[in-house]
Design a protein around this motif. Structure first.
Motif, PDB file in Angstrom:
ATOM      1  N   ARG A  21     -19.696  13.603   2.759  1.00 13.12           N
ATOM      2  CA  ARG A  21     -19.595  14.919   3.569  1.00 13.12           C
ATOM      3  C   ARG A  21     -17.536  15.469   2.768  1.00 13.12           C
ATOM      4  N   CYS A  22     -17.782  14.903   1.415  1.00 10.88           N
ATOM      5  CA  CYS A  22     -16.561  15.976   0.976  1.00 10.88           C
ATOM      6  C   CYS A  22     -17.149  15.577  -0.647  1.00 10.88           C
ATOM      7  N   ASP A  23     -16.333  16.318  -1.497  1.00  3.81           N
ATOM      8  CA  ASP A  23     -17.048  15.791  -2.819  1.00  3.81           C
ATOM      9  C   ASP A  23     -16.059  15.129  -3.502  1.00  3.81           C
ATOM     10  N   PRO A  24     -16.010  13.693  -3.552  1.00  2.00           N
ATOM     11  CA  PRO A  24     -15.881  12.782  -4.699  1.00  2.00           C
ATOM     12  C   PRO A  24     -14.969  13.578  -5.627  1.00  2.00           C
ATOM     13  N   LYS A  25     -15.700  13.936  -6.288  1.00  2.00           N
ATOM     14  CA  LYS A  25     -15.058  14.691  -7.922  1.00  2.00           C
ATOM     15  C   LYS A  25     -13.314  15.320  -7.263  1.00  2.00           C
ATOM     16  N   LYS A  26     -13.808  15.901  -6.794  1.00  2.00           N
ATOM     17  CA  LYS A  26     -12.433  16.352  -6.003  1.00  2.00           C
ATOM     18  C   LYS A  26     -11.212  15.802  -6.218  1.00  2.00           C
ATOM     19  N   LEU A  27     -11.457  14.605  -4.977  1.00  2.00           N
ATOM     20  CA  LEU A  27     -10.351  13.783  -4.401  1.00  2.00           C
ATOM     21  C   LEU A  27     -10.085  12.707  -5.879  1.00  2.00           C
ATOM     22  N   VAL A  28     -11.169  12.290  -6.909  1.00  2.00           N
ATOM     23  CA  VAL A  28     -10.510  11.554  -8.247  1.00  2.00           C
ATOM     24  C   VAL A  28      -9.724  12.480  -8.808  1.00  2.00           C
ATOM     25  N   LEU A  29      -9.835  13.504  -9.188  1.00  2.72           N
ATOM     26  CA  LEU A  29      -9.052  14.386 -10.252  1.00  2.72           C
ATOM     27  C   LEU A  29      -7.963  14.539  -9.201  1.00  2.72           C
ATOM     28  N   GLN A 101     -18.119   8.024   5.823  1.00  4.84           N
ATOM     29  CA  GLN A 101     -16.796   8.242   6.696  1.00  4.84           C
ATOM     30  C   GLN A 101     -16.018   9.655   5.960  1.00  4.84           C
ATOM     31  N   ASP A 102     -15.887  10.776   6.930  1.00  3.16           N
ATOM     32  CA  ASP A 102     -14.957  12.041   6.133  1.00  3.16           C
ATOM     33  C   ASP A 102     -13.916  11.649   5.325  1.00  3.16           C
ATOM     34  N   ALA A 103     -13.641  11.771   4.624  1.00  4.82           N
ATOM     35  CA  ALA A 103     -12.670  11.412   2.967  1.00  4.82           C
ATOM     36  C   ALA A 103     -11.651  13.261   2.983  1.00  4.82           C
ATOM     37  N   ALA A 104     -10.619  13.359   2.691  1.00  9.28           N
ATOM     38  CA  ALA A 104      -9.745  14.299   2.600  1.00  9.28           C
ATOM     39  C   ALA A 104      -8.909  13.619   1.535  1.00  9.28           C
ATOM     40  N   VAL A 105      -7.913  15.034   0.893  1.00  9.97           N
ATOM     41  CA  VAL A 105      -6.667  14.252   0.216  1.00  9.97           C
ATOM     42  C   VAL A 105      -5.975  14.033   1.169  1.00  9.97           C
ATOM     43  N   GLY A 106      -5.624  14.329   2.481  1.00 10.09           N
ATOM     44  CA  GLY A 106      -4.279  13.236   2.904  1.00 10.09           C
ATOM     45  C   GLY A 106      -5.057  11.939   2.990  1.00 10.09           C
ATOM     46  N   ASP A 107      -5.840  11.444   3.255  1.00 14.88           N
ATOM     47  CA  ASP A 107      -6.459  10.147   2.888  1.00 14.88           C
ATOM     48  C   ASP A 107      -6.107   9.470   1.718  1.00 14.88           C
ATOM     49  N   LEU A 108      -5.751  10.109   0.420  1.00 15.66           N
ATOM     50  CA  LEU A 108      -5.272   9.580  -0.313  1.00 15.66           C
ATOM     51  C   LEU A 108      -3.623   9.141  -0.583  1.00 15.66           C
ATOM     52  N   ALA A 109      -2.906   9.334   0.951  1.00 15.10           N
ATOM     53  CA  ALA A 109      -1.226   8.916   0.937  1.00 15.10           C
ATOM     54  C   ALA A 109      -1.649   7.582   2.097  1.00 15.10           C
ATOM     55  N   GLU A 110      -3.048   7.057   1.862  1.00 20.70           N
ATOM     56  CA  GLU A 110      -2.699   6.003   3.075  1.00 20.70           C
ATOM     57  C   GLU A 110      -2.180   4.783   2.717  1.00 20.70           C
ATOM     58  N   GLY A 111      -2.164   4.882   1.739  1.00 23.30           N
ATOM     59  CA  GLY A 111      -1.063   3.103   1.153  1.00 23.30           C
ATOM     60  C   GLY A 111       0.759   3.420   1.536  1.00 23.30           C
ATOM     61  N   PHE A 112       1.060   4.972   1.194  1.00 23.48           N
ATOM     62  CA  PHE A 112       2.885   5.276   2.074  1.00 23.48           C
ATOM     63  C   PHE A 112       2.457   5.330   3.433  1.00 23.48           C
ATOM     64  N   ARG A 113       1.663   5.245   4.038  1.00 25.70           N
ATOM     65  CA  ARG A 113       1.155   5.409   5.688  1.00 25.70           C
ATOM     66  C   ARG A 113       2.022   3.193   5.865  1.00 25.70           C
ATOM     67  N   ARG A 114       1.417   2.535   4.650  1.00 28.68           N
ATOM     68  CA  ARG A 114       1.285   0.824   5.368  1.00 28.68           C
ATOM     69  C   ARG A 114       2.244   1.157   3.821  1.00 28.68           C
ATOM     70  N   PHE A 115       3.368   1.438   4.046  1.00 29.61           N
ATOM     71  CA  PHE A 115       3.977   1.211   2.535  1.00 29.61           C
ATOM     72  C   PHE A 115       4.723   0.196   2.763  1.00 29.61           C
ATOM     73  N   PHE A 116       5.482  -0.901   3.712  1.00 31.20           N
ATOM     74  CA  PHE A 116       5.755  -1.780   3.728  1.00 31.20           C
ATOM     75  C   PHE A 116       5.313  -3.361   3.124  1.00 31.20           C
ATOM     76  N   PRO A 117       3.736  -2.990   3.996  1.00 29.60           N
ATOM     77  CA  PRO A 117       3.208  -4.165   3.618  1.00 29.60           C
ATOM     78  C   PRO A 117       2.389  -4.565   2.789  1.00 29.60           C
ATOM     79  N   VAL A 118       2.115  -2.585   2.302  1.00 28.39           N
ATOM     80  CA  VAL A 118       1.548  -3.292   0.191  1.00 28.39           C
ATOM     81  C   VAL A 118       2.573  -3.825  -0.227  1.00 28.39           C
ATOM     82  N   LEU A 119       3.465  -2.897  -0.175  1.00 28.70           N
ATOM     83  CA  LEU A 119       4.677  -3.532  -1.300  1.00 28.70           C
ATOM     84  C   LEU A 119       5.064  -4.856  -1.025  1.00 28.70           C
ATOM     85  N   ARG A 120       4.911  -5.892   0.176  1.00 21.89           N
ATOM     86  CA  ARG A 120       5.351  -7.523   0.397  1.00 21.89           C
ATOM     87  C   ARG A 120       4.186  -8.097  -0.636  1.00 21.89           C
ATOM     88  N   LEU A 121       3.474  -6.990   0.072  1.00 24.54           N
ATOM     89  CA  LEU A 121       1.644  -7.639  -0.944  1.00 24.54           C
ATOM     90  C   LEU A 121       1.875  -7.891  -2.576  1.00 24.54           C
TER      91      LEU A 121
END
Length: 328
Positions: A21-29, A101-121
């Motif tokens: 439903r989105c442009d995957p090439k735009k997201l990866v760029l 599912q829908d994917a947007a540019v804002g989803d690229l920041a998901e790692g920061f929304r889970r920053f501390f579990p990701v940092l611990r891992l």
């Protein structure tokens, strides 16, 4: 879907991308461009700070030199932390794409929304692989001393009676034996680290896919998922050998100035500009490579995670053995 069927995984990933439903090439760029922009900012800051540190000579500049060195170190550590967390945002997008599912540019920041579990891992993995590296180097050094390559080094060390002259006496032998010793340590590191790498290969996906699991739970769940499937995942990696080879070649462009300097090649511009020239070449090639290939590769691995996360069918119960006839 079985992870063994690599062709079907790739075909399913292609269908996911074509029906997205989105442009995957735009997201990866956008994702790659943001990572390159941050890397360029850190590179420029490191260059400026290095110049400033060089201009603070003498005792009067000790304080300023200490502050600038600390700032340079902090920026380097920030890059080591931010870039891996940003990379997890792309993994989250590939999961959404694999599920239509829908994917947007804002989803690229998901790692920061889970920053501390990701940092611990990330820290846990660094500790594990650091311990493996130390063990591999220690064992590799012992094995090297038992090989014929170490004989000149041992003979030079035994021929010197003065401890102060030992380093100078064995330095030529160390330089001539560094290659075999590095090869032995590298082989042991690969032998130790490869099983550990695949054991926790899906931990990031688990952490992004589920809300509750922390770093330890994600690693434990990844270990259960990979049990019995490690070789299947290795074969999937090998099927993308061309992509990883291109990644290595593109990454080598960022070190082009150092590689050419090692080969005594002189460029027609100042040496200070070489770093930025090769970084620009690296950035262009990265955008071309990732824009054309990374969506297919990323969604294929997301499909592999989906296949591994499905509950396994229970093994059939064994048939009861024939009981001996009892006339009573």
């Amino acid at each position: 879907m079985d992870i063994c069927d690599r062709r079907e995984l790739k075909n399913a990933a292609g269908r996911d991308l074509s029906e997205a439903r989105c442009d995957p090439k735009k997201l990866v760029l956008v994702h790659t461009g943001a990572a390159l922009s941050l890397s360029l900012i850190l590179l420029a800051a490191d260059y400026v700070l290095n110049l400033r540190i060089g201009n603070t000579g003498g005792l009067s500049g000790v304080g300023a030199r200490s502050v600038l060195t600390t700032l340079r170190t902090v920026l380097q550590i920030a890059g080591y932390v931010i870039l891996p967390v940003w990379e997890l945002g792309w993994l989250y997008v590939t999961l959404r794409l694999s599920r239509r599912q829908d994917a947007a540019v804002g989803d690229l920041a998901e790692g920061f929304r889970r920053f501390f579990p990701v940092l611990r891992l990330t820290l846990l993995k660094w500790v594990l692989f650091g311990a493996l590296s130390i063990a591999a180097c220690y064992l590799g050094g012992l094995l090297f001393l038992a090989t014929p390559w170490a004989e000149p080094l041992l003979e030079a060390a035994m021929s010197v009676s003065d401890p102060e002259a030992l380093a100078e006496a064995i330095m030529p032998q160390i330089q001539s034996t560094i290659l075999p010793m590095t090869g032995i340590c590298g082989a042991l590191m690969l032998l130790f680290a490869a099983p550990m790498f695949y054991r926790f290969r899906m931990a990031e996906y688990v952490l992004l896919d589920q809300e509750k699991p922390g770093a330890f739970a994600a690693m434990a769940q990844s270990r259960r998922m990979i049990r019995g499937n490690a070789w299947k995942l290795v074969r999937l990696d090998l099927s993308f050998w061309w992509f990883y080879l291109l990644e290595v070649l593109v990454a080598a462009l960022s070190w082009g100035d150092l590689l050419l300097a090692a080969m005594d090649v002189t460029l027609p511009w100042p040496a200070e500009a070489s770093c930025f020239v090769f970084f620009a070449l690296y950035a262009v090639c990265s955008l071309l490579l990732y824009g054309s290939c990374k969506p297919q590769v990323g969604v294929t691995y997301a499909r592999a995670y989906e296949a591994l996360s499905q509950p396994r069918e229970p093994l059939p119960e064994p048939e009861p053995k024939n009981q001996p006839w009892n006339p009573s």
